[in-house]
Scaffold this motif. Sequence first.
Motif, PDB file in Angstrom:
ATOM      1  N   GLU A  82       0.682  -1.176  -0.209  1.00  0.00           N
ATOM      2  CA  GLU A  82       0.233  -0.111   0.493  1.00  0.00           C
ATOM      3  C   GLU A  82       0.563   1.236   0.493  1.00  0.00           C
ATOM      4  O   GLU A  82       0.260   2.542  -0.662  1.00  0.00           O
ATOM      5  CB  GLU A  82      -1.032   0.005   1.121  1.00  0.00           C
ATOM      6  N   ARG A 116      -6.609  -2.856  -3.504  1.00  0.00           N
ATOM      7  CA  ARG A 116      -7.206  -2.763  -2.424  1.00  0.00           C
ATOM      8  C   ARG A 116      -5.807  -2.011  -1.590  1.00  0.00           C
ATOM      9  O   ARG A 116      -5.891  -0.731  -0.963  1.00  0.00           O
ATOM     10  CB  ARG A 116      -6.805  -4.334  -1.385  1.00  0.00           C
ATOM     11  N   ASP A 117      -5.090  -2.021  -2.091  1.00  0.00           N
ATOM     12  CA  ASP A 117      -3.856  -0.922  -2.114  1.00  0.00           C
ATOM     13  C   ASP A 117      -3.816   0.439  -2.049  1.00  0.00           C
ATOM     14  O   ASP A 117      -3.703   0.936  -1.351  1.00  0.00           O
ATOM     15  CB  ASP A 117      -2.429  -2.254  -2.681  1.00  0.00           C
ATOM     16  N   LYS A 140      -6.759   1.629  -2.332  1.00  0.00           N
ATOM     17  CA  LYS A 140      -8.350   2.208  -1.845  1.00  0.00           C
ATOM     18  C   LYS A 140      -6.739   2.481  -0.137  1.00  0.00           C
ATOM     19  O   LYS A 140      -7.285   3.607   0.992  1.00  0.00           O
ATOM     20  CB  LYS A 140      -8.855   1.433  -0.615  1.00  0.00           C
ATOM     21  N   THR A 194     -13.432   1.909  -4.158  1.00  0.00           N
ATOM     22  CA  THR A 194     -14.109   1.096  -3.072  1.00  0.00           C
ATOM     23  C   THR A 194     -15.482   1.040  -4.376  1.00  0.00           C
ATOM     24  O   THR A 194     -16.539  -0.620  -4.159  1.00  0.00           O
ATOM     25  CB  THR A 194     -15.286   2.713  -2.334  1.00  0.00           C
ATOM     26  N   THR A 196     -14.333  -2.067  -6.325  1.00  0.00           N
ATOM     27  CA  THR A 196     -13.877  -3.029  -5.292  1.00  0.00           C
ATOM     28  C   THR A 196     -15.548  -3.648  -5.601  1.00  0.00           C
ATOM     29  O   THR A 196     -15.302  -4.924  -6.056  1.00  0.00           O
ATOM     30  CB  THR A 196     -13.660  -3.158  -3.911  1.00  0.00           C
ATOM     31  N   GLN A 217     -15.830  -6.887  -7.189  1.00  0.00           N
ATOM     32  CA  GLN A 217     -16.401  -8.617  -6.538  1.00  0.00           C
ATOM     33  C   GLN A 217     -17.283  -8.885  -6.843  1.00  0.00           C
ATOM     34  O   GLN A 217     -17.948 -10.039  -5.771  1.00  0.00           O
ATOM     35  CB  GLN A 217     -14.739  -8.454  -4.992  1.00  0.00           C
ATOM     36  N   SER A 266     -17.821  -8.458  -2.627  1.00  0.00           N
ATOM     37  CA  SER A 266     -16.870  -7.500  -2.066  1.00  0.00           C
ATOM     38  C   SER A 266     -17.306  -7.234  -0.254  1.00  0.00           C
ATOM     39  O   SER A 266     -18.166  -7.814  -0.228  1.00  0.00           O
ATOM     40  CB  SER A 266     -17.242  -6.503  -2.394  1.00  0.00           C
ATOM     41  N   GLU A 267     -16.389  -6.874   0.285  1.00  0.00           N
ATOM     42  CA  GLU A 267     -16.984  -6.472   1.272  1.00  0.00           C
ATOM     43  C   GLU A 267     -17.927  -6.034   1.590  1.00  0.00           C
ATOM     44  O   GLU A 267     -18.048  -4.756   1.213  1.00  0.00           O
ATOM     45  CB  GLU A 267     -15.485  -5.397   2.905  1.00  0.00           C
TER      46      GLU A 267
END
Length: 574
Positions: free
Chosen positions: A40, A195-196, A198, A214, A217, A221, A225-226
Amino acid sequence: MDPISFSVGIVSGVIQVYGAVTAAYDTYIQVVEFPASYQELRMGLMIERYRLDLWGRHVLAEYEIERGTLPTHDIGLWKLFEAIFTKILEAFQENHQMMENYGTHTGILKQEGLSEWELLESMSIATKSPPKHSLMKFPKTLKFVLREKRKMEQLLQQLCYWNDSLDRMTSRLDQESSRRRLRAHFSTGNTSELRDLKAAAALLKHQDLERMATARTVIEQGNHSEPLDRSEAQSPDNLPSTPPPEYRLEMDEFKWQDIPYKTDRPRAMATWNGQSVIIDWRTCHDDSWRRGHPVAFRKRTENLAKILNTDLRPLNLSVLHCVGYLDRNSNVTGYAFRLPPGADPGQNPVTLHHLLCNVRKADDIPDLGERFRLAKALVSTVFEIHNLGWLHKNIQPKNILFWPKPNSTVAIDISKPYLMGFDIARPNQEGEFSEKPPSRPEDDLYRHPAYKGAEPHSFLPSFDMYSLGVVLYEIGFWRRITVASQAAPRTSERPPIPTYNSDPQYIETLVKNGSVSEMRRFMGTKYRDAVIACLKKEFDEVWEKQQGNRQQQLQTYLGQVQNKIVDAIAVCSA
């Protein structure tokens, strides 16, 4: 020393130390022997490196093109550039010794005793010490990551600060343009690095990049996704109520202001959790895909609700804040949106279609400045929707809403549009089924020629730009193309606009011999040329001729749209 030699010397020095700074960035970025938890920070270096590159392209490249002497009033500014770059080098060199102590070679030499040009030569990537890849060095590297990671974060924050300082010495329009290019560059990069991206954007407080990562993602996904951070999912006005995690709402949760759904009225007003909302009902031409693939359709619907539920203001998106979605049946889906800030509870909006159809006198035409601000908001919104990896697919005046200005029930705020009509929108990904909206002649006017007929081409981002071009054309003359010239009194010397029924191929021939050529007299050449670029389908070529990596195609497309449409209209003013 004569003034010319003096100014040339200043510019030469700035360009040389700028090269040394970019080489320092590249040297750090190529350090690869850190574990994944460090990536990151590497992404943060890449963000700030690209920001510096954008600044250099604009400021230094512009000077190279002009090749003139510096005006006296600019000499102090260029000295400030040199001072900033020197500070950046000092930040790199201060961090350099700490990295060397833990076995990570950066190849950066001390500055003492070296001229700027010698420093640039010494920091060449080709001559730097090769990175070490040894298991014996792993404990030292791990120790660096665990104990000294904060120092690298501080370096990044310093680099961000100095880039901010450089940006503030350019115009507001140039800053906005650079931010768009920054977002487009990283949105079309490697999706495995989201992810990195974000995490790095959050560290450096780049809210626009963080929001974009975000959303990307969620698209990449899908349902795996989360969950979005609920602090991000709050209303822009910090309203306490939030939708359930799945974003699916039930009809009985709403207190309806009128009949929930009418075929001639695609929107309904209601109250949800004590606040006024507007439900944007939409139907598709054929619901067989929805009925046959309920899981895929629900994933698509929920993912868009997730994205529109976040605070998208850093991206300059003219959309309302979504609280969730409703399924009335397989053909009709509705997205529920909060009303914009300042709107009275239960206050109905006005569409651009209504305004264009009710021009009776000169006073019904908004001021030129208001129309420019309207056009800027729309082109920026469509650009960012595409940058997020989504396609709208139904851009037309009926889907552009306005509310009255605060403390007024009559005066419409033309400069603040809200784009609606997302029901048939979909991700811009291969393998996604593309639904069509109901086909009506006046709606087909706004659709790309290749998207009409019994066998339409799969929807492309450039098709949205064609639709936007028709809308921009109407905003320019503030008339509906489908309204006959004799149906409304002529105002000033605006050229007549034929009816769609009288000439079904009107849009296709508009740019060849139609009244679009007259738009220069009312909106200026930049606005006219932007409209022509959309209507001539210039952006189709990116997808037709450039075969291969779809992300690379999107990056090329976004670059062309920014140059020819977004930045061109951004400079229009009255």
